[in-house]
Design a protein around this motif. Structure first.
Motif, PDB file in Angstrom:
ATOM      1  N   TRP A 117       0.744  -0.999   0.057  1.00  0.00           N
ATOM      2  CA  TRP A 117       0.118   0.409  -0.552  1.00  0.00           C
ATOM      3  C   TRP A 117       0.678   1.225  -0.157  1.00  0.00           C
ATOM      4  CZ3 TRP A 117       0.888  -3.032   4.367  1.00  0.00           C
ATOM      5  CH2 TRP A 117       1.459  -2.352   5.835  1.00  0.00           C
ATOM      6  N   GLU A 132      -9.540  -6.564  -0.739  1.00  0.00           N
ATOM      7  CA  GLU A 132      -9.269  -5.570  -1.518  1.00  0.00           C
ATOM      8  C   GLU A 132     -10.314  -4.857  -2.159  1.00  0.00           C
ATOM      9  OE1 GLU A 132      -6.651  -6.839  -4.783  1.00  0.00           O
ATOM     10  OE2 GLU A 132      -5.445  -7.528  -3.200  1.00  0.00           O
ATOM     11  N   ALA A 182     -14.341  -2.655  -1.765  1.00  0.00           N
ATOM     12  CA  ALA A 182     -14.545  -1.480  -0.623  1.00  0.00           C
ATOM     13  C   ALA A 182     -15.888  -2.259   0.117  1.00  0.00           C
ATOM     14  CB  ALA A 182     -14.792  -0.228  -1.567  1.00  0.00           C
ATOM     15  N   ASP A 200      -9.238   2.900   7.169  1.00  0.00           N
ATOM     16  CA  ASP A 200     -10.270   3.373   5.571  1.00  0.00           C
ATOM     17  C   ASP A 200     -10.804   4.885   6.222  1.00  0.00           C
ATOM     18  OD1 ASP A 200     -10.623   1.230   4.467  1.00  0.00           O
ATOM     19  OD2 ASP A 200     -12.865   0.924   5.657  1.00  0.00           O
ATOM     20  N   GLY A 203      -8.908   6.228   0.363  1.00  0.00           N
ATOM     21  CA  GLY A 203      -7.849   5.092   1.071  1.00  0.00           C
ATOM     22  C   GLY A 203      -8.203   4.509   2.305  1.00  0.00           C
ATOM     23  N   ARG A 208      -5.704   1.932  -0.179  1.00  0.00           N
ATOM     24  CA  ARG A 208      -6.028   1.033  -1.117  1.00  0.00           C
ATOM     25  C   ARG A 208      -4.931  -0.069  -0.904  1.00  0.00           C
ATOM     26  NH1 ARG A 208      -7.438   0.213  -7.133  1.00  0.00           N
ATOM     27  NH2 ARG A 208      -7.166  -2.105  -7.807  1.00  0.00           N
TER      28      ARG A 208
END
Length: 482
Positions: A162, A226, A228, A417, A447, A449
């Motif tokens: 990341w 990965e 959302a 998050d 983010g 991510r």
């Protein structure tokens, strides 16, 4: 990313290819940052399109895994040097050489074999490699059972990737000392973080078959992490008792704050709302950080108490004690409250002693990060849990000065998050996507991510199956005329 941004404006769906400056105009951080984001997006998209989801160059593929059985110590892994791309992101696993030191007396052996001179450039010497226990951004601890490699074979070794921001607090070399100590730091940096981790076979559904089946099972495990799984909307609404406020903003303004702000709403503890997920928020994008000099019980000595009242600490503030290891491990500790400030001594007294494994080692650049939420007040206020706010779904939640957020029901929240909500006094509102009716649209996190790639399937002490993928160069020698 935690840094002092006015706002972040890059949106891939707008298909902008460049930021074009105009003469005689004010230069903003958002414009320069959008140009960097456009270039980064284009390069990584191109790399992913050409390489695929993951792969390393055939001439120098990085992250080759070797297994080292433990005797008296815990088992270990070697991590070979090279390059590897994960979703277009370049990850480099070369281990820097320590360099050759010149003694203070200036005497140099000159033969490259004695003292520090022998540490670099010795012909035939194998390059240094990282290991599982000393990789640069994983901070694995042999005293923690959860950090140890699985005791049973087989198990899978994978790469977690990341990106995060780094400021001069964590890397003092960023700061230009010629500007003087009274000046703030300048630009922050974006850093690619990689960690080599292990996954027991029991976490995967691996059917009988070859290497491709193991890769497929890993992808099935990684895909939910990965994707959302949490959504938020933001808006500004004029508070009911706004007429009683001082005339600091337009009477009809929904956002009532006296200054432009960049609100950051960030998940602190993972999970669902029903299982205790919490969040925190900052009106400065979490950028108010103060370097720690030492920790003695509940007293924390700081190198500074901030440049001014707006960017400093006050009694009642909630703070997070952090360092490079804490940020990289993504394991939350309780937020602590400032109970006393000692201005001459540049120190603060916290509501409890920080966790013993955080903030004590100078080489990890410890710091306090200030958050701006307050203890709950009123019948509908959100209760606190470990210093953070308990997450409530399906209702508009008040932050401050008319700013509200809404968490979609059924979310699964991951620590880190975050969503960014710029608030502007000129419009008396917040910048947030809306539909034609003016209603706020739900958005996934900005983010962090996270990306994953399988590296090796460790079947036994002497059997390691390589799961990496490689690609050859596109070029070839030009045909020669007869």
């Amino acid at each position: 990313m935690h840094a002092d941004f006015s706002r972040l404006t890059f949106r891939p769906d707008k298909h902008y290819s460049a930021v074009l400056t105009q003469q005689g105009r004010v230069q903003l951080d958002a414009d320069a940052n959008e140009q960097a984001a456009i270039e980064r997006y284009q390069l990584r998209t191109l790399a992913a399109d050409l390489i695929g989801r993951r792969g390393g160059p055939a001439a120098a593929p990085g992250f080759e895994i070797g297994y080292l059985p433990g005797n008296q110590d815990a088992a270990d892994l070697t991590i070979g040097g090279g390059r590897y791309y994960v979703d277009g992101i370049l990850c480099e696993s070369y281990r820097p050489e320590p360099g050759a030191a010149v003694p203070d007396d200036g005497h140099w052996g000159g033969d490259g074999t004695d003292g520090a001179a022998g540490a670099v450039g010795v012909p035939g010497q194998e390059p240094a490699v990282w290991t599982y226990w000393d990789q640069p951004d994983a901070y694995r601890d042999q005293e923690r059972p959860g950090d140890r490699l699985p005791a049973e074979f087989p198990f899978l070794v994978y790469l977690k990737v990341w990106e995060r921001s780094v400021t001069a607090v964590e890397d003092p070399e960023i700061r230009e000392v010629a500007l003087g100590a009274a000046m703030p730091d300048t630009a922050a940096r974006a850093k690619v973080v990689w960690q080599v981790l292990a996954l027991p076979a029991s976490e995967l559904s691996v059917p009988d078959g070859g290497v491709s089946r193991v890769r497929d099972a890993f992808d099935a495990w990684a895909e939910p992490q990965e994707r959302a799984a949490a959504w938020l909307a933001a808006r500004a609404r004029r508070p009911d008792r706004a007429n009683e406020d001082p005339c600091l903003s337009h009477p009809e303004a929904a956002y009532r704050g006296p200054e432009n702000q960049m609100y950051r709403v960030e998940v602190h503890r993972s999970g669902s709302a029903e299982c205790g997920a919490t969040f925190k928020w900052s009106r400065e994008n979490g950028s108010v950080v103060l370097p720690i000099a030492s920790v003695e019980g509940v007293w924390v000595d700081l190198t500074t108490l901030g440049d001014d009242d707006k960017l400093g600490l006050s009694v009642g503030d909630w703070v997070e004690v952090a360092d490079s290891a804490y940020v990289s491990r993504e394991e939350p500790a309780d937020l602590l409250q400032v109970e006393e400030t000692d201005l001459p001594g540049r120190r603060v007294r916290l509501s409890a002693e920080p966790a013993p494994e955080v903030g004590r080692l100078a080489e990890r650049h410890p710091f306090l990060r200030r958050w701006d939420h307050r203890a709950p007040r009123g019948r509908d206020a959100l209760p606190l849990a470990g210093g953070a706010l308990r997450l409530r779904e399906g209702a508009w939640l008040d932050l401050e000065d008319g700013v509200q957020v809404y968490f979609r029901p059924g979310g699964d929240y991951a620590r880190g998050d975050y969503w960014l909500v710029p608030a502007r006094t000129a419009t008396g509102s917040v910048e947030w996507p809306r539909n034609a009716a003016g209603e706020a649209l739900l958005q996934p996190p900005a983010g962090v991510r996270v990306h994953h790639a399988p590296l090796a399937w460790v079947k036994g002490p002497t059997t390691v199956v390589d799961l990496r993928q490689t690609f050859a160069p596109l070029t070839a020698p030009a045909p020669q005329e007869a």
